[in-house]
Scaffold this motif. Sequence first.
Motif, PDB file in Angstrom:
ATOM      1  N   LEU A  63       8.445   2.927  -1.527  1.00  0.00           N
ATOM      2  CA  LEU A  63       8.051   2.508  -0.288  1.00  0.00           C
ATOM      3  C   LEU A  63       8.210   0.963  -0.279  1.00  0.00           C
ATOM      4  CD1 LEU A  63       6.820   2.796   2.586  1.00  0.00           C
ATOM      5  CD2 LEU A  63       7.740   4.788   1.517  1.00  0.00           C
ATOM      6  N   GLY A  65       7.590  -2.939   1.670  1.00  0.00           N
ATOM      7  CA  GLY A  65       7.285  -3.616   3.102  1.00  0.00           C
ATOM      8  C   GLY A  65       7.942  -4.728   3.290  1.00  0.00           C
ATOM      9  N   ASN A  66       7.600  -5.834   2.832  1.00  0.00           N
ATOM     10  CA  ASN A  66       8.476  -7.167   2.888  1.00  0.00           C
ATOM     11  C   ASN A  66       8.771  -7.750   1.520  1.00  0.00           C
ATOM     12  OD1 ASN A  66       9.799  -8.980   4.554  1.00  0.00           O
ATOM     13  ND2 ASN A  66       8.149 -10.599   4.045  1.00  0.00           N
ATOM     14  N   GLY A  67       8.389  -6.941   0.448  1.00  0.00           N
ATOM     15  CA  GLY A  67       8.650  -7.244  -0.959  1.00  0.00           C
ATOM     16  C   GLY A  67       8.093  -8.444  -1.290  1.00  0.00           C
ATOM     17  N   SER A  68       6.988  -8.796  -1.164  1.00  0.00           N
ATOM     18  CA  SER A  68       6.341 -10.105  -1.075  1.00  0.00           C
ATOM     19  C   SER A  68       5.526  -9.943  -2.452  1.00  0.00           C
ATOM     20  CB  SER A  68       5.503 -10.580  -0.094  1.00  0.00           C
ATOM     21  OG  SER A  68       4.535 -10.150   0.265  1.00  0.00           O
ATOM     22  N   ASN A  69       5.278  -8.635  -2.861  1.00  0.00           N
ATOM     23  CA  ASN A  69       4.442  -8.428  -4.209  1.00  0.00           C
ATOM     24  C   ASN A  69       5.092  -7.811  -5.033  1.00  0.00           C
ATOM     25  OD1 ASN A  69       1.969  -9.489  -5.209  1.00  0.00           O
ATOM     26  ND2 ASN A  69       0.998  -7.183  -4.947  1.00  0.00           N
ATOM     27  N   THR A 130       3.964  -7.302   5.018  1.00  0.00           N
ATOM     28  CA  THR A 130       3.818  -6.520   6.177  1.00  0.00           C
ATOM     29  C   THR A 130       2.185  -6.080   6.225  1.00  0.00           C
ATOM     30  OG1 THR A 130       4.265  -4.519   4.999  1.00  0.00           O
ATOM     31  CG2 THR A 130       6.079  -5.419   6.067  1.00  0.00           C
ATOM     32  N   GLY A 134       0.059  -4.868   3.114  1.00  0.00           N
ATOM     33  CA  GLY A 134      -1.237  -5.394   3.154  1.00  0.00           C
ATOM     34  C   GLY A 134      -2.537  -4.547   2.958  1.00  0.00           C
ATOM     35  N   THR A 136      -2.109  -1.516   1.680  1.00  0.00           N
ATOM     36  CA  THR A 136      -1.846  -1.055   0.156  1.00  0.00           C
ATOM     37  C   THR A 136      -2.717  -1.732  -0.823  1.00  0.00           C
ATOM     38  OG1 THR A 136       0.220  -0.211   0.911  1.00  0.00           O
ATOM     39  CG2 THR A 136      -0.118  -0.253  -1.598  1.00  0.00           C
ATOM     40  N   ALA A 139      -4.988  -6.934   1.316  1.00  0.00           N
ATOM     41  CA  ALA A 139      -4.729  -8.338   1.033  1.00  0.00           C
ATOM     42  C   ALA A 139      -5.503  -9.202   1.510  1.00  0.00           C
ATOM     43  CB  ALA A 139      -3.281  -8.664   1.588  1.00  0.00           C
ATOM     44  N   GLY A 140      -5.795 -10.225   1.081  1.00  0.00           N
ATOM     45  CA  GLY A 140      -6.928 -10.965   1.336  1.00  0.00           C
ATOM     46  C   GLY A 140      -6.715 -12.682   1.039  1.00  0.00           C
ATOM     47  N   VAL A 186       1.889   4.081   4.844  1.00  0.00           N
ATOM     48  CA  VAL A 186       1.138   3.909   5.995  1.00  0.00           C
ATOM     49  C   VAL A 186       2.245   3.575   7.043  1.00  0.00           C
ATOM     50  CG1 VAL A 186      -0.273   1.658   6.748  1.00  0.00           C
ATOM     51  CG2 VAL A 186      -0.525   2.478   4.434  1.00  0.00           C
ATOM     52  N   ARG A 212      -2.727 -24.226   2.164  1.00  0.00           N
ATOM     53  CA  ARG A 212      -1.664 -23.428   1.328  1.00  0.00           C
ATOM     54  C   ARG A 212      -0.370 -24.204   0.838  1.00  0.00           C
ATOM     55  NH1 ARG A 212      -1.126 -17.753   1.037  1.00  0.00           N
ATOM     56  NH2 ARG A 212      -2.853 -16.618   2.151  1.00  0.00           N
ATOM     57  N   GLY A 224       3.745 -14.737  -4.853  1.00  0.00           N
ATOM     58  CA  GLY A 224       2.243 -15.195  -4.621  1.00  0.00           C
ATOM     59  C   GLY A 224       1.664 -15.211  -6.131  1.00  0.00           C
ATOM     60  N   ILE A 297       3.809  -5.967  -8.372  1.00  0.00           N
ATOM     61  CA  ILE A 297       4.163  -4.430  -8.810  1.00  0.00           C
ATOM     62  C   ILE A 297       5.532  -4.566  -9.321  1.00  0.00           C
ATOM     63  CG2 ILE A 297       4.739  -2.351  -7.597  1.00  0.00           C
ATOM     64  CD1 ILE A 297       2.432  -2.999  -5.843  1.00  0.00           C
TER      65      ILE A 297
HETATM   66  C1  FAD Z   1       3.866 -17.067  -1.120  1.00  0.00           C
HETATM   67  C2  FAD Z   1       2.982 -16.048  -1.311  1.00  0.00           C
HETATM   68  C3  FAD Z   1       1.782 -15.967  -1.031  1.00  0.00           C
HETATM   69  C4  FAD Z   1       0.962 -15.103  -1.133  1.00  0.00           C
HETATM   70  N1  FAD Z   1      -0.501 -15.000  -0.683  1.00  0.00           N
HETATM   71  C5  FAD Z   1      -1.382 -14.021  -0.711  1.00  0.00           C
HETATM   72  C6  FAD Z   1      -2.612 -13.910  -0.439  1.00  0.00           C
HETATM   73  O1  FAD Z   1      -3.047 -14.789   0.002  1.00  0.00           O
HETATM   74  N2  FAD Z   1      -3.267 -12.850  -0.404  1.00  0.00           N
HETATM   75  C7  FAD Z   1      -2.757 -11.565  -0.823  1.00  0.00           C
HETATM   76  O2  FAD Z   1      -3.327 -10.563  -0.887  1.00  0.00           O
HETATM   77  N3  FAD Z   1      -1.666 -11.484  -1.127  1.00  0.00           N
HETATM   78  C8  FAD Z   1      -0.590 -12.640  -1.071  1.00  0.00           C
HETATM   79  N4  FAD Z   1       0.572 -12.644  -1.451  1.00  0.00           N
HETATM   80  C9  FAD Z   1       1.181 -11.421  -2.108  1.00  0.00           C
HETATM   81  C10 FAD Z   1       1.636 -10.305  -0.854  1.00  0.00           C
HETATM   82  O3  FAD Z   1       2.088 -11.110   0.496  1.00  0.00           O
HETATM   83  C11 FAD Z   1       0.580  -9.521  -0.486  1.00  0.00           C
HETATM   84  O4  FAD Z   1       0.335  -8.406  -1.629  1.00  0.00           O
HETATM   85  C12 FAD Z   1       1.092  -8.360   0.806  1.00  0.00           C
HETATM   86  O5  FAD Z   1       0.254  -7.636   1.157  1.00  0.00           O
HETATM   87  C13 FAD Z   1       2.578  -7.591   0.195  1.00  0.00           C
HETATM   88  O6  FAD Z   1       3.022  -6.993   1.360  1.00  0.00           O
HETATM   89  P1  FAD Z   1       4.419  -6.511   1.394  1.00  0.00           P
HETATM   90  O7  FAD Z   1       4.819  -5.709   2.859  1.00  0.00           O
HETATM   91  O8  FAD Z   1       5.398  -7.668   1.244  1.00  0.00           O
HETATM   92  O9  FAD Z   1       4.610  -5.198   0.249  1.00  0.00           O
HETATM   93  P2  FAD Z   1       5.444  -4.931  -0.822  1.00  0.00           P
HETATM   94  O10 FAD Z   1       5.879  -6.070  -1.858  1.00  0.00           O
HETATM   95  O11 FAD Z   1       6.783  -4.417   0.012  1.00  0.00           O
HETATM   96  O12 FAD Z   1       4.859  -3.851  -1.533  1.00  0.00           O
HETATM   97  C14 FAD Z   1       3.550  -3.731  -2.099  1.00  0.00           C
HETATM   98  C15 FAD Z   1       3.099  -2.604  -2.330  1.00  0.00           C
HETATM   99  O13 FAD Z   1       2.883  -1.939  -1.062  1.00  0.00           O
HETATM  100  C16 FAD Z   1       3.482  -0.494  -1.027  1.00  0.00           C
HETATM  101  N5  FAD Z   1       3.700  -0.679   0.510  1.00  0.00           N
HETATM  102  C17 FAD Z   1       4.189  -1.496   1.176  1.00  0.00           C
HETATM  103  N6  FAD Z   1       4.401  -0.909   2.535  1.00  0.00           N
HETATM  104  C18 FAD Z   1       3.805   0.181   2.470  1.00  0.00           C
HETATM  105  C19 FAD Z   1       3.740   0.944   3.457  1.00  0.00           C
HETATM  106  N7  FAD Z   1       3.834   0.982   4.659  1.00  0.00           N
HETATM  107  N8  FAD Z   1       2.993   2.418   3.019  1.00  0.00           N
HETATM  108  C20 FAD Z   1       2.479   2.364   1.823  1.00  0.00           C
HETATM  109  N9  FAD Z   1       2.836   1.593   0.756  1.00  0.00           N
HETATM  110  C21 FAD Z   1       3.537   0.368   1.298  1.00  0.00           C
HETATM  111  C22 FAD Z   1       4.790  -1.040  -1.919  1.00  0.00           C
HETATM  112  O14 FAD Z   1       5.035   0.502  -2.347  1.00  0.00           O
HETATM  113  C23 FAD Z   1       3.991  -1.504  -3.103  1.00  0.00           C
HETATM  114  O15 FAD Z   1       3.337  -0.753  -3.965  1.00  0.00           O
HETATM  115  C24 FAD Z   1       1.489 -13.695  -1.458  1.00  0.00           C
HETATM  116  C25 FAD Z   1       2.913 -13.597  -1.714  1.00  0.00           C
HETATM  117  C26 FAD Z   1       3.619 -14.689  -1.669  1.00  0.00           C
HETATM  118  C27 FAD Z   1       5.281 -14.727  -1.846  1.00  0.00           C
END
Ligand code: FAD
Length: 302
Positions: A63, A65-69, A130, A134, A136, A139-140, A186, A212, A224, A297
């Motif tokens: 799964l 989302g936006n690939g940010s973790n 996303t 978040g 999952t 996020a905070g 989700v 930030r 991040g 991850i």
């Molecule tokens: C510059 C920068 C700053 C950041 N600052 C913060 C911060 O202040 N606080 C913070 O908490 N994080 C921060 N992050 C990390 C990241 O943005 C968060 O962890 C965010 O919640 C990940 O969301 P994503 O959609 O990119 O998830 P992904 O990176 O795409 O996935 C993360 C995990 O969630 C799972 N997932 C994604 N979408 C779903 C879904 N719909 N259903 C089930 N599982 C799913 C994936 O399988 C994976 O295990 C930062 C990242 C960057 C690049």
Amino acid sequence: MKGLIEKLENCIPKSCILEQEPMSKHTTFRIGGPADYLLEPENVEQLLAVREILQEAGIPCFLLGNGSNLLVSDEGYRGAILKVGSRMSTITVEGNRLITGAGALMSQVAKAAWEHGLTGVEFASGIPGTIGGGITMNAGAYGGELRQVVTRVQVVTPQGEIRELTNEAMKFGYRHSIVKEQPLIVTEVELELQPGDKEQIKNLMDDLATRRREKQPLEYPSAGSTFKRPEGYFAGELIMKADLRGFQMGGARVSDKHCGFVVNMGGATAADVRAVIQAVQSRVWDCFQVKLEPEVIFLGFS
Ligand SMILES: Cc1cc2nc3c(=O)[nH]c(=O)nc-3n(C[C@H](O)[C@H](O)[C@H](O)COP(=O)(O)OP(=O)(O)OC[C@H]3O[C@@H](n4cnc5c(N)ncnc54)[C@H](O)[C@@H]3O)c2cc1C
């Protein structure tokens, strides 16, 4: 795989099916080899249908989302990436409740709340993921966490059932939720916010964005904070004290601006990033006997 694409095309538009898709296009690290398939459903029905086809074909599924973790290996992923992204991102507001598709970006959710004069989710405005991702990760930032405002989460279970989970059932913890324990998807999230002053909400979001920009190396691709906060410490501080500021292997570097971030200086491979992470873990352990656990991850590594 023979017949697979035809089956998928019966469920989702052709434009939502990509083959051998470079994951570098779908991660904020801008790193990652090809995924066999990247599928982006437009709604829950399509998501259920696609997942059933993948299950029947025995194709592993991840799964996105936006690939940010996320750090995807240079070899990519042998299986299908199921992306819950902008195609599932409708946001509606009913009174103090904001209901959003899991693919909406947290910045969009925070903006919608502000537009409706609702406070409580400003902290998420600068987190580049996303709302599904978040949830999952729980996020905070800056004292806020999604668990403080979430009232209901719609998920799809591995058996293909749609279930509504309460805040309590989500088992939120530090960068943790039940989604990290079970393969749930989700699909929709409900937040309960409070009426607030639009100008104050905007000022707070602007203030957090400035903080930030000042503290974080937003000028380089990253995921991040690379590590979770170890109890009683700050990862960035330990890394700095271990003399690792600016430590670089290949194109991956411990940020000079914020040691808690590993950044892609340009052309970094996933192997470079992993090597920096491992070197940092080992040095911090040697210096302080503190175990740094990645928040990022890993996908597609053996
Ligand atoms: C510059 C920068 C700053 C950041 N600052 C913060 C911060 O202040 N606080 C913070 O908490 N994080 C921060 N992050 C990390 C990241 O943005 C968060 O962890 C965010 O919640 C990940 O969301 P994503 O959609 O990119 O998830 P992904 O990176 O795409 O996935 C993360 C995990 O969630 C799972 N997932 C994604 N979408 C779903 C879904 N719909 N259903 C089930 N599982 C799913 C994936 O399988 C994976 O295990 C930062 C990242 C960057 C690049």
